[in-house]
Structures are given as structure tokens and as C-alpha cells.
Design a protein around this motif. Sequence first.
Motif, PDB file in Angstrom:
ATOM      1  N   ALA A 159      69.790  36.903  53.684  1.00  0.00           N
ATOM      2  CA  ALA A 159      70.621  37.292  54.821  1.00  0.00           C
ATOM      3  C   ALA A 159      70.588  38.807  55.028  1.00  0.00           C
ATOM      4  CB  ALA A 159      72.055  36.811  54.609  1.00  0.00           C
ATOM      5  N   ILE A 160      70.603  39.556  53.930  1.00  0.00           N
ATOM      6  CA  ILE A 160      70.542  41.020  54.021  1.00  0.00           C
ATOM      7  C   ILE A 160      69.208  41.454  54.603  1.00  0.00           C
ATOM      8  CG2 ILE A 160      70.605  43.166  52.705  1.00  0.00           C
ATOM      9  CD1 ILE A 160      72.367  41.707  50.646  1.00  0.00           C
ATOM     10  N   VAL A 161      68.126  40.878  54.088  1.00  0.00           N
ATOM     11  CA  VAL A 161      66.786  41.232  54.567  1.00  0.00           C
ATOM     12  C   VAL A 161      66.664  40.896  56.053  1.00  0.00           C
ATOM     13  CG1 VAL A 161      64.337  40.673  54.388  1.00  0.00           C
ATOM     14  CG2 VAL A 161      65.695  41.009  52.321  1.00  0.00           C
ATOM     15  N   GLY A 162      67.124  39.699  56.448  1.00  0.00           N
ATOM     16  CA  GLY A 162      67.027  39.304  57.849  1.00  0.00           C
ATOM     17  C   GLY A 162      67.780  40.234  58.773  1.00  0.00           C
ATOM     18  N   LYS A 163      68.979  40.631  58.363  1.00  0.00           N
ATOM     19  CA  LYS A 163      69.781  41.550  59.173  1.00  0.00           C
ATOM     20  C   LYS A 163      69.025  42.843  59.445  1.00  0.00           C
ATOM     21  CE  LYS A 163      73.697  44.678  58.485  1.00  0.00           C
ATOM     22  NZ  LYS A 163      74.770  45.079  57.530  1.00  0.00           N
ATOM     23  N   HIS A 164      68.436  43.423  58.402  1.00  0.00           N
ATOM     24  CA  HIS A 164      67.769  44.715  58.569  1.00  0.00           C
ATOM     25  C   HIS A 164      66.409  44.575  59.240  1.00  0.00           C
ATOM     26  CE1 HIS A 164      70.765  47.093  56.500  1.00  0.00           C
ATOM     27  NE2 HIS A 164      70.801  46.193  55.525  1.00  0.00           N
ATOM     28  N   LEU A 165      65.736  43.453  59.033  1.00  0.00           N
ATOM     29  CA  LEU A 165      64.441  43.258  59.689  1.00  0.00           C
ATOM     30  C   LEU A 165      64.618  43.140  61.199  1.00  0.00           C
ATOM     31  CD1 LEU A 165      61.402  42.851  59.420  1.00  0.00           C
ATOM     32  CD2 LEU A 165      61.810  40.410  59.121  1.00  0.00           C
ATOM     33  N   LEU A 166      65.581  42.342  61.638  1.00  0.00           N
ATOM     34  CA  LEU A 166      65.816  42.195  63.073  1.00  0.00           C
ATOM     35  C   LEU A 166      66.298  43.501  63.693  1.00  0.00           C
ATOM     36  CD1 LEU A 166      67.506  38.667  63.193  1.00  0.00           C
ATOM     37  CD2 LEU A 166      65.133  39.258  63.689  1.00  0.00           C
ATOM     38  N   ALA A 167      67.169  44.208  62.984  1.00  0.00           N
ATOM     39  CA  ALA A 167      67.632  45.502  63.495  1.00  0.00           C
ATOM     40  C   ALA A 167      66.476  46.490  63.591  1.00  0.00           C
ATOM     41  CB  ALA A 167      68.729  46.056  62.587  1.00  0.00           C
ATOM     42  N   SER A 168      65.571  46.452  62.619  1.00  0.00           N
ATOM     43  CA  SER A 168      64.429  47.366  62.631  1.00  0.00           C
ATOM     44  C   SER A 168      63.498  47.064  63.795  1.00  0.00           C
ATOM     45  CB  SER A 168      63.666  47.272  61.307  1.00  0.00           C
ATOM     46  OG  SER A 168      64.471  47.700  60.230  1.00  0.00           O
ATOM     47  N   ILE A 169      63.274  45.779  64.068  1.00  0.00           N
ATOM     48  CA  ILE A 169      62.433  45.415  65.211  1.00  0.00           C
ATOM     49  C   ILE A 169      63.033  45.990  66.497  1.00  0.00           C
ATOM     50  CG2 ILE A 169      61.630  43.487  66.637  1.00  0.00           C
ATOM     51  CD1 ILE A 169      61.422  41.824  64.058  1.00  0.00           C
ATOM     52  N   GLY A 170      64.335  45.837  66.661  1.00  0.00           N
ATOM     53  CA  GLY A 170      64.992  46.354  67.850  1.00  0.00           C
ATOM     54  C   GLY A 170      64.935  47.865  67.941  1.00  0.00           C
ATOM     55  N   GLU A 171      65.160  48.548  66.826  1.00  0.00           N
ATOM     56  CA  GLU A 171      65.220  50.011  66.834  1.00  0.00           C
ATOM     57  C   GLU A 171      63.847  50.650  66.957  1.00  0.00           C
ATOM     58  OE1 GLU A 171      67.450  50.801  63.298  1.00  0.00           O
ATOM     59  OE2 GLU A 171      69.230  49.773  64.068  1.00  0.00           O
ATOM     60  N   VAL A 172      62.812  50.022  66.363  1.00  0.00           N
ATOM     61  CA  VAL A 172      61.464  50.598  66.421  1.00  0.00           C
ATOM     62  C   VAL A 172      60.801  50.295  67.766  1.00  0.00           C
ATOM     63  CG1 VAL A 172      59.135  50.483  65.434  1.00  0.00           C
ATOM     64  CG2 VAL A 172      61.126  50.585  63.927  1.00  0.00           C
ATOM     65  N   LEU A 173      60.954  49.072  68.276  1.00  0.00           N
ATOM     66  CA  LEU A 173      60.302  48.712  69.535  1.00  0.00           C
ATOM     67  C   LEU A 173      61.077  49.201  70.756  1.00  0.00           C
ATOM     68  CD1 LEU A 173      59.002  45.090  68.852  1.00  0.00           C
ATOM     69  CD2 LEU A 173      57.876  47.282  68.462  1.00  0.00           C
ATOM     70  N   GLY A 174      62.357  49.492  70.597  1.00  0.00           N
ATOM     71  CA  GLY A 174      63.148  50.020  71.707  1.00  0.00           C
ATOM     72  C   GLY A 174      63.245  49.047  72.863  1.00  0.00           C
ATOM     73  N   ASP A 175      62.921  49.523  74.078  1.00  0.00           N
ATOM     74  CA  ASP A 175      63.063  48.703  75.276  1.00  0.00           C
ATOM     75  C   ASP A 175      62.166  47.474  75.248  1.00  0.00           C
ATOM     76  OD1 ASP A 175      64.909  50.512  76.224  1.00  0.00           O
ATOM     77  OD2 ASP A 175      63.457  51.612  77.463  1.00  0.00           O
ATOM     78  N   ALA A 176      61.072  47.532  74.467  1.00  0.00           N
ATOM     79  CA  ALA A 176      60.157  46.388  74.395  1.00  0.00           C
ATOM     80  C   ALA A 176      60.773  45.212  73.639  1.00  0.00           C
ATOM     81  CB  ALA A 176      58.840  46.806  73.732  1.00  0.00           C
ATOM     82  N   ALA A 177      61.839  45.478  72.885  1.00  0.00           N
ATOM     83  CA  ALA A 177      62.503  44.416  72.113  1.00  0.00           C
ATOM     84  C   ALA A 177      63.623  43.812  72.944  1.00  0.00           C
ATOM     85  CB  ALA A 177      63.035  44.977  70.805  1.00  0.00           C
ATOM     86  N   SER A 178      63.266  42.862  73.786  1.00  0.00           N
ATOM     87  CA  SER A 178      64.255  42.210  74.637  1.00  0.00           C
ATOM     88  C   SER A 178      65.172  41.326  73.800  1.00  0.00           C
ATOM     89  CB  SER A 178      63.547  41.347  75.686  1.00  0.00           C
ATOM     90  OG  SER A 178      62.865  40.274  75.052  1.00  0.00           O
ATOM     91  N   PRO A 179      66.351  41.009  74.296  1.00  0.00           N
ATOM     92  CA  PRO A 179      67.222  40.089  73.556  1.00  0.00           C
ATOM     93  C   PRO A 179      66.537  38.771  73.240  1.00  0.00           C
ATOM     94  CG  PRO A 179      68.440  41.160  75.314  1.00  0.00           C
ATOM     95  CD  PRO A 179      67.007  41.552  75.508  1.00  0.00           C
ATOM     96  N   ALA A 180      65.705  38.281  74.168  1.00  0.00           N
ATOM     97  CA  ALA A 180      64.989  37.015  73.910  1.00  0.00           C
ATOM     98  C   ALA A 180      64.016  37.163  72.750  1.00  0.00           C
ATOM     99  CB  ALA A 180      64.256  36.576  75.177  1.00  0.00           C
ATOM    100  N   LEU A 181      63.350  38.315  72.667  1.00  0.00           N
ATOM    101  CA  LEU A 181      62.407  38.540  71.566  1.00  0.00           C
ATOM    102  C   LEU A 181      63.139  38.606  70.225  1.00  0.00           C
ATOM    103  CD1 LEU A 181      59.536  39.198  70.551  1.00  0.00           C
ATOM    104  CD2 LEU A 181      60.078  41.618  70.899  1.00  0.00           C
ATOM    105  N   ILE A 182      64.260  39.306  70.196  1.00  0.00           N
ATOM    106  CA  ILE A 182      65.043  39.403  68.959  1.00  0.00           C
ATOM    107  C   ILE A 182      65.543  38.025  68.548  1.00  0.00           C
ATOM    108  CG2 ILE A 182      67.094  40.370  67.871  1.00  0.00           C
ATOM    109  CD1 ILE A 182      64.868  42.397  68.312  1.00  0.00           C
TER     110      ILE A 182
END
Length: 400
Positions: free
Chosen positions: A95-118
Motif C-alpha cells: 500500500a505504501i509503495v502504491g501510494k508513492h508510485l501513483l503520486a510519482s507518476i502524477g508529479e513527474v508526468l504533470g499535465d500528461a497524467a490525466s485522472p483517467a491515466l492515474i
Amino acid sequence: MTNEQRELVKATVPVLKANGVALTTYFYNRMLTQNPELKNVFNAANQHTGAQPTALAMAVLAYAEHIDNPGVLAGAVNRIANKHVSLDIRPEQYAIVGKHLLASIGEVLGDAASPALIDAWGVAYQQLAGMMIGVEAGLYSNAVAKEGGWSGWRPFVVQQKTRESEEITSFYLYPSDHGAVADFAPGQYITVRLFVPELNVFQPRQYSISCAPNGRYYRISVKKEHGNELRPEGHVSNLLHSSIAEGAIIEVAAPSGDFTLNPDKTNPIVFISGGVGVTPFMSMLDYLISAGKQRPVTWIHGCRSFRVHAFRDLVRELGEKHGAMSVHTFYDTMEQDMEDGYYEGFVDLGKLSQVLAPDADYYICGPGAFIKKHFDYLSANGIVREAIHFEEFGPATLVV
């Protein structure tokens, strides 16, 4: 997972190929900053060199590429699960790993990380985590069910230290409770956990067991890693060599790993090792002899010089006991005249083509570049992929 979500995950493959390591490096920095207790789990040296982020990036990429049929990754999943069990990874940590992995995808990809992608990656991660947790549960259960088996960390006494070369020392580990120790498949490793004062955390390290199963002790043979401009010196290996004396108690996790012999096969075996990569083959050879297995063996080993050549005399002694074994040794530098079977330079299978049986199983252990060189040679010379087995020291970054 819906078809739309699968397509969204697959659409990130080009991004992962181009920026996967940057993403996973960011992820580890984020997670270890916000959850510093996990520094007791992850290898600090592999974080420093980038080996761990690279290994994770390749795993995430492979999963995205095969999201339609993740079953093809069963071998890789089993290998990672064995490593996780050796580190005492538990379901709640996913659960910890998943939380940070999804947050990292959003923070690194920025606008390219749509809510649907996350959302799509969230479902994909839960699917992968469920797969891993299930495999690991089976491994934990099997470890506990064995006579002398256990889960988590168990105290062992270092009853004997034996110098094998200028760089490698063997440690004979006996359970402090005087109980039995679980048998293992030759080629497996155990994990040792030590407190590293300069890091102020515990650090786990996997070391191949270098003896046959015996029910009483494990032997590991550890190279003292001096470090260089690319990699820091080995925290745990240095502590083992310099600070852990005979009589000391250390924590050990149960045997793990899938780089093992098939005990039922009778065809020839070729062992190819570089440096301390010889250690799992000591276990395999010891087992073949103690179990009375008559499989023909070709032993090929490379190291820098005579001075750092561990187990030189023992290998020849075991080879004579086995009765159907040839030994071939390569030294980077030949410091003295040697008898037949010694060669100057790096390991070159081309010089040994006459002893490489086409129906043999080939086992390779060493750094990634060493493995790839010999894997490519064997493949180019008609050895099928299923007959080539390898284990890379450290995080698995090699894809062949």
C-alpha cells in the motif's frame, strides 16, 4: 481492469522507455523521504548507483508491455517474489509503495497524467500487487512448513570464519537456538541483516549459500567490497569482514531464490562464474557429490589473479571426488606459471568450444555484462534459451 484502462497503461510504454529510470528514481526519493523506516529494507548502495531504480523501471515497463497477458511474466514475478520474501516484505507495505508510485507518476508526468491515466495505473498496480502477494504468501508458507524453517528474521551465531582468498571469507552460521536449519535448493541464497552505524539503519544483503544442505548450518562466502568511483564500499561486507567476529550473533532470513539445480536431470552441466559468482556453484557441486549424482560437470571460472581466487584447491579436490569434471580457470593477469587448465585473459568460451556439450544445462553467475557476454555466445552457438540459467548479483537489470 477495463479495455480502456489497459490501453491507457500500454500508451505509457514509450514514456517509460524514455523516462522510466527518472520516474523510479523520483519515486524512491519520495518514498524514502516520507517513509524513512523503509531505508531498513532497501539497499543503500543500489540506490546510490541507480541499480535499484533501473531494475524497477524495467519491471514496470515489462508489466505495461504485457498488461494484456501478465502471465508471461511468471518467471520474473517468481524471481522478484523470492527477493521480497528474503527481505521480509509484507502485504501492508504494498500500500505504501502504491501510494508513492501513483503520486510519482502524477508529479513527474504533470499535465500528461490525466485522472483517467492515474486511475488505470492504480488498477494495474493493484492487480500486480495482488499477484505478488499471492506468490509471496506461498513462499512464506513453504518456508515455515519445512523442518527447521522459519519466517522473518532468526538469530544465527557465526561459529567460524575461514579466509578463502585475499578478498573472500566464508562464514559458518549456526542457529542460536541450537535447532535445525531448513534444507534448501542448491543455488539459493540467504539474507543477512546488520545495523550499519554510519547510515543509522539496518541493511539486508543476500549471499549465496556455498555449501550443500546439511540440516545444521549455512555457509556464506562474502567478498569484501572496497568500492570505487562508481560504487561505494560495501557497508555490510565490510562489517562482516572487520567487525563480525566468531561468536557474534546476526539476523538471517530463510533461504530463497530460483537459481537452482533440477535434481532429477542427468545431462551434463556447465558452470560459468566470474569472481564471487562462484559461490552458488560451490553449493551445487557439493550437493552433486554428496547426493551421488553422476552428471558430467565442466567448471569455468574467471577472476583477476591467483591471489583472489577463492576455493581453488577445494574445487579441484571436489572435482576428483566427482570423477567426471573438467576445470578451466581464466586469470586477468597470470602472475606465475600454471599447469594445464589455466588461461590468461577474460573468460572466453570460444577457447573451450571442444568441452561445451550441446545437450548441457548452462549456469552463469556474475555481473550483468559477464552474463550477457556468455549468454550471447551460447545462443549464437545453438544453445536453446531454456538450457541457459543465470543469476545476476544485485538488482536484476539484465533482460535476455
